[in-house]
Each structure stands twice: as structure tokens, then as C-alpha cells.
Design a protein around this motif. Structure first.
Motif, PDB file in Angstrom:
ATOM      1  N   GLY A   4      -1.526   5.931   1.502  1.00  0.00           N
ATOM      2  CA  GLY A   4      -0.445   4.973   1.332  1.00  0.00           C
ATOM      3  C   GLY A   4       0.848   5.536   1.890  1.00  0.00           C
ATOM      4  O   GLY A   4       1.537   4.903   2.676  1.00  0.00           O
ATOM      5  N   VAL A   5       1.144   6.769   1.501  1.00  0.00           N
ATOM      6  CA  VAL A   5       2.383   7.377   1.958  1.00  0.00           C
ATOM      7  C   VAL A   5       2.289   7.757   3.440  1.00  0.00           C
ATOM      8  O   VAL A   5       3.251   7.618   4.190  1.00  0.00           O
ATOM      9  N   MET A   6       1.095   8.199   3.866  1.00  0.00           N
ATOM     10  CA  MET A   6       0.905   8.546   5.279  1.00  0.00           C
ATOM     11  C   MET A   6       1.230   7.370   6.187  1.00  0.00           C
ATOM     12  O   MET A   6       1.793   7.529   7.260  1.00  0.00           O
ATOM     13  N   GLU A   7       0.869   6.178   5.701  1.00  0.00           N
ATOM     14  CA  GLU A   7       1.125   4.956   6.465  1.00  0.00           C
ATOM     15  C   GLU A   7       2.618   4.792   6.792  1.00  0.00           C
ATOM     16  O   GLU A   7       2.993   4.219   7.801  1.00  0.00           O
ATOM     17  N   LEU A   8       3.419   5.313   5.888  1.00  0.00           N
ATOM     18  CA  LEU A   8       4.866   5.239   6.040  1.00  0.00           C
ATOM     19  C   LEU A   8       5.302   5.896   7.341  1.00  0.00           C
ATOM     20  O   LEU A   8       6.249   5.487   7.999  1.00  0.00           O
ATOM     21  N   VAL A   9       4.582   6.951   7.702  1.00  0.00           N
ATOM     22  CA  VAL A   9       4.940   7.713   8.887  1.00  0.00           C
ATOM     23  C   VAL A   9       4.607   6.931  10.151  1.00  0.00           C
ATOM     24  O   VAL A   9       5.342   6.958  11.131  1.00  0.00           O
TER      25      VAL A   9
ATOM     26  N   PRO B  68      -3.574  -1.126 -12.396  1.00  0.00           N
ATOM     27  CA  PRO B  68      -4.290  -1.467 -11.152  1.00  0.00           C
ATOM     28  C   PRO B  68      -3.445  -1.317  -9.873  1.00  0.00           C
ATOM     29  O   PRO B  68      -3.991  -0.992  -8.824  1.00  0.00           O
ATOM     30  N   PHE B  69      -2.153  -1.531  -9.965  1.00  0.00           N
ATOM     31  CA  PHE B  69      -1.334  -1.422  -8.749  1.00  0.00           C
ATOM     32  C   PHE B  69      -1.344  -0.007  -8.170  1.00  0.00           C
ATOM     33  O   PHE B  69      -1.328   0.182  -6.961  1.00  0.00           O
ATOM     34  N   VAL B  70      -1.366   1.005  -9.026  1.00  0.00           N
ATOM     35  CA  VAL B  70      -1.388   2.372  -8.502  1.00  0.00           C
ATOM     36  C   VAL B  70      -2.778   2.998  -8.541  1.00  0.00           C
ATOM     37  O   VAL B  70      -3.064   3.953  -7.829  1.00  0.00           O
ATOM     38  N   ASN B  71      -3.645   2.455  -9.367  1.00  0.00           N
ATOM     39  CA  ASN B  71      -4.919   3.110  -9.605  1.00  0.00           C
ATOM     40  C   ASN B  71      -6.082   2.568  -8.785  1.00  0.00           C
ATOM     41  O   ASN B  71      -7.019   3.283  -8.474  1.00  0.00           O
ATOM     42  N   ASN B  72      -6.002   1.287  -8.400  1.00  0.00           N
ATOM     43  CA  ASN B  72      -7.160   0.656  -7.759  1.00  0.00           C
ATOM     44  C   ASN B  72      -7.257   0.856  -6.257  1.00  0.00           C
ATOM     45  O   ASN B  72      -8.235   0.504  -5.651  1.00  0.00           O
ATOM     46  N   ARG B  73      -6.199   1.386  -5.690  1.00  0.00           N
ATOM     47  CA  ARG B  73      -6.227   1.518  -4.230  1.00  0.00           C
ATOM     48  C   ARG B  73      -6.937   2.817  -3.876  1.00  0.00           C
ATOM     49  O   ARG B  73      -6.700   3.846  -4.490  1.00  0.00           O
ATOM     50  N   SER B  74      -7.770   2.745  -2.871  1.00  0.00           N
ATOM     51  CA  SER B  74      -8.708   3.835  -2.630  1.00  0.00           C
ATOM     52  C   SER B  74      -8.054   5.201  -2.408  1.00  0.00           C
ATOM     53  O   SER B  74      -8.205   6.110  -3.207  1.00  0.00           O
TER      54      SER B  74
ATOM     55  N   ASN C  32       0.823  -1.202   0.000  1.00  0.00           N
ATOM     56  CA  ASN C  32       0.000   0.000   0.000  1.00  0.00           C
ATOM     57  C   ASN C  32       0.866   1.265   0.000  1.00  0.00           C
ATOM     58  O   ASN C  32       0.608   2.210  -0.749  1.00  0.00           O
ATOM     59  N   VAL C  33       1.878   1.249   0.837  1.00  0.00           N
ATOM     60  CA  VAL C  33       2.814   2.378   0.854  1.00  0.00           C
ATOM     61  C   VAL C  33       3.528   2.485  -0.489  1.00  0.00           C
ATOM     62  O   VAL C  33       3.636   3.568  -1.076  1.00  0.00           O
ATOM     63  N   ILE C  34       3.994   1.347  -0.996  1.00  0.00           N
ATOM     64  CA  ILE C  34       4.746   1.350  -2.255  1.00  0.00           C
ATOM     65  C   ILE C  34       3.868   1.870  -3.401  1.00  0.00           C
ATOM     66  O   ILE C  34       4.322   2.642  -4.250  1.00  0.00           O
ATOM     67  N   SER C  35       2.606   1.485  -3.367  1.00  0.00           N
ATOM     68  CA  SER C  35       1.675   1.959  -4.382  1.00  0.00           C
ATOM     69  C   SER C  35       1.578   3.493  -4.349  1.00  0.00           C
ATOM     70  O   SER C  35       1.587   4.159  -5.396  1.00  0.00           O
ATOM     71  N   GLY C  36       1.493   4.038  -3.148  1.00  0.00           N
ATOM     72  CA  GLY C  36       1.438   5.500  -2.998  1.00  0.00           C
ATOM     73  C   GLY C  36       2.714   6.164  -3.498  1.00  0.00           C
ATOM     74  O   GLY C  36       2.671   7.194  -4.179  1.00  0.00           O
ATOM     75  N   ILE C  37       3.852   5.556  -3.183  1.00  0.00           N
ATOM     76  CA  ILE C  37       5.136   6.098  -3.643  1.00  0.00           C
ATOM     77  C   ILE C  37       5.183   6.076  -5.171  1.00  0.00           C
ATOM     78  O   ILE C  37       5.524   7.074  -5.811  1.00  0.00           O
TER      79      ILE C  37
END
Ligand code: ATP
Ligand code: MG
Length: 305
Positions: free
Chosen positions: A294-299, A283-289, A116-121
């Protein structure tokens, strides 16, 4: 505005790169925090290549300050004679301060990131590349240390446009000392006979290849083309870039979408490789809500393991 280096108080060193040091600084009049990148001895007349590159970095940096996916550069200062702050000939970039440092720093601490984080990145990097490529600019040096993270805002941005850095980071004996930088280069750039920006249609596809390696590195927590226990030499690296199956063995446990995304980025033939537009709708970058989450999760998260 910031008129001279003497307006900026150095707080700490954020990191060192090739030919430069990055400081956290405070603008005393306003209390604003910035990152100051000092490229040393820009005025060294013998090093024409270095000057050319630093100038092009300054030039590009000041042209690309309108995207939220590119680290902002507020001004470029010629350090001149500022006593004790910069040396004569140093060139200084006053940049937006990114409070979590680079993805390289994060990977050193966290090792492995969630999909999820990687998708956001990936989405943030692709947005940055969409902007640059739209301006006919090839980044040329996509790698973890050039992707900076603002944890407070959940942002990932592209930094560093010193794309021809590779040329100058040679050892005295002519061998490449740029494992760090060359490691993310695409196969078409590895072949000096074939590498021709015109033939490779500007070289935009090289940025996509590098992104593929970066996202894989986020997943496995180490540079993906050199296996643990393998000697990290030039020949091993060249073989991996030009001949080996790189995605499947590393991403066995990953989702189908992630594997497919990496395959599209690491397509060896640049003509067949995914483009920015194609990958933004993958789909890897586009399908996640919610991507910024994703990046916030990194924190908040420490590591996948
Ligand atoms: P190279 O010279 O090949 O680009 P590098 O990317 O490691 O190598 P720098 O661009 O000089 O070198 O950056 C060094 C480090 O400084 C980065 O890894 C990062 O930790 C930190 N840094 C750079 N720019 C910023 C910034 N705007 N905000 C916060 N930290 C930064
Ligand atoms: Mg850098």
C-alpha cells in the motif's frame, strides 16, 4: 558514533517547523545520511515552557528508539559553541533520514491518495501508536507533517513528540495561531473545563481522532473539516470538531470499510471511539493483502486523480 555537530555536513534544508529547522546532513566519516532537527535557542532561560517541552521531546525520543514505526533518533546533541553550525543553546536531534519527507509534503504534491495507500498508512500509524500507547506515551500531535515516509522501504513512521507545542504557539494577543496543530485535536481536548488527562483516561483516544482526520485528508487532498470556500477560522473549526457530521459528506464516494474506519476514529465521545487494537483489526486496515505494498504504491503512483 556521532560525537559532535562538526562531524555532520549540511546538505540541504528539508523543512521548517515551529521553533526548528530540519537539515539533510552527511556524516563525513561514514558517508551516512541523516536528518538533523535543530530546535533553536533551547538555552533561552526566559522560555521555561519551551525548554520543558524540548527536554521532554529529547527524553521521549531517546526512549522510543526500538520500534520500526517510529522515526529513529540516534542522538541528541547540545550544539554548544560549534562555530557556524549551531548557535549556543540550540538542541539538535540526529534522526533517521526519511527520503520522501512528510505526508504533508506528499499531499501537497499528489493531492489525493488511493484507499489502498491510505490503508497502508493507517496501519503503520496504528502500529506506531500501539507501541507508544503500550509505553504509556500519548503522541499528542498526529498530523501529516509528523508522519514521515521512506519511499525506498515503503515505510511510514511517527515523528515529533513535542506534544505540548500547542501551549507555546500563541500569538501575542493570546489567540491561537496553531490552526495547523490544533486542527487535528479531538473534541475532548477542545474543552479546557473538561480536558483533564485523568478524566480522559490519559488522552490516548485523542491520537485516534487525529488519525481519523489524517486519513480523510489523504483521501480528499485537503484538511477535511474546512470545506473549500469556507473561512478557515477558529470558530468554523471548533464547530466542525464539536458539533458537525464530518465523515459522511466528505467520504460519499469512498468504500464502506473506509467510511466505517473514519467513523470509529472520529467518534466524538472519546469513550466510544475505536481503540488502537480495535482499529488494527478493522477490515479497512486488516483485509487488504499486502499492507507494505500500500505504501510502496505511494512511490510509484502520482495521484488518484
Ligand atoms: P511542527 O513544528 O509543528 O512539528 P512540522 O512538523 O512541519 O511542524 P518539523 O518537525 O520541524 O516541523 O519538520 C519540518 C519538515 O522537515 C517536515 O515537514 C519534513 O518535510 C521535514 N522532516 C522532518 N524530519 C525529517 C526526517 N527525519 N527526514 C526527512 N525529512 C524530515
Ligand atoms: Mg513536526
Amino acid at each position: 558514533g556521532i560525537n559532535s555537530l562538526s562531524d555532520l555536513k549540511k546538505l540541504e534544508i528539508l523543512g521548517h517547523g515551529h521553533g526548528g529547522t530540519v537539515y539533510k546532513v552527511c556524516h563525513e566519516q561514514t558517508g551516512m545520511i541523516y536528518a538533523l532537527k535543530v530546535l533553536h535557542e533551547f538555552g533561552n532561560l526566559e522560555d521555561v515552557e519551551y525548554q520543558r517541552q524540548a527536554m521532554s521531546e529529547a527524553d521521549i525520543f531517546t526512549r522510543v528508539d526500538t520500534s520500526e514505526y517510529i522515526v529513529r533518533c540516534f542522538c541528541v546533541l547540545d550544539c554548544g559553541f560549534a562555530e557556524g553550525k549551531g548557535r549556543r543553546g540550540d538542541l539538535c536531534f540526529v534522526m533517521e533520514y526519511m527520503d520522501m519527507g512528510s505526508l504533508h509534503d506528499i499531499l501537497r504534491k499528489n493531492k489525493k491518495l488511493s484507499e489502498n495507500v491510505i490503508s497502508g498508512i493507517a496501519r503503520n500509524v496504528l502500529k506506531g501508536l500501539q507501541y507508544l500507547h503500550g509505553m504509556q506515551i500519548v503522541h499528542g500531535d498526529i498530523k501529516p507533517s509528523n508522519l514521515l515516509v521512506n519511499g525506498t522501504k515503503g515505510e511510514v513512521k511517527l515523528a515529533d513528540f513535542g506534544a505540548s507545542r500547542v501551549v507555546i504557539n500563541r500569538n501575542q494577543d493570546g489567540t491561537n495561531s496553531c490552526m495547523g496543530t490544533c486542527a487535528y485535536m479531538s473534541p475532548e481536548r477542545m474543552d479546557p473545563e473538561k480536558w483533564n488527562k485523568d478524566l480522559c483516561s490519559g488522552g490516548f483516544a485523542g491520537d485516534i481522532w487525529s488519525l481519523g482526520l489524517v486519513v480523510m485528508e489523504c483521501y480528499v487532498g485537503r484538511f477535511p473539516l474546512i470545506q473549500p470556500g469556507q473561512k478557515p477560522d477558529w470558530v468554523t473549526l471548533m464547530c466542525a470538531i464539536c458539533y458537525e457530521e464530518n465523515v459522511k459528506p466528505v467520504l460519499r464516494m469512498a468504500s464502506v470499510e473506509f467510511q466505517s474506519f473514519c467513523q470509529r476514529c472520529l467518534e466524538r465521545d472519546w469513550k466510544m471511539r475505536g481503540t488502537v487494537e480495535e482499529l488494527l483489526s478493522h477490515p479497512f486496515v486488516n483485509n487488504r493483502s499486502d499492507q507494505s505494498n500500500g505504501v510502496m504504491e505511494l512511490v510509484t503512483q502520482d495521484s488518484r486523480d
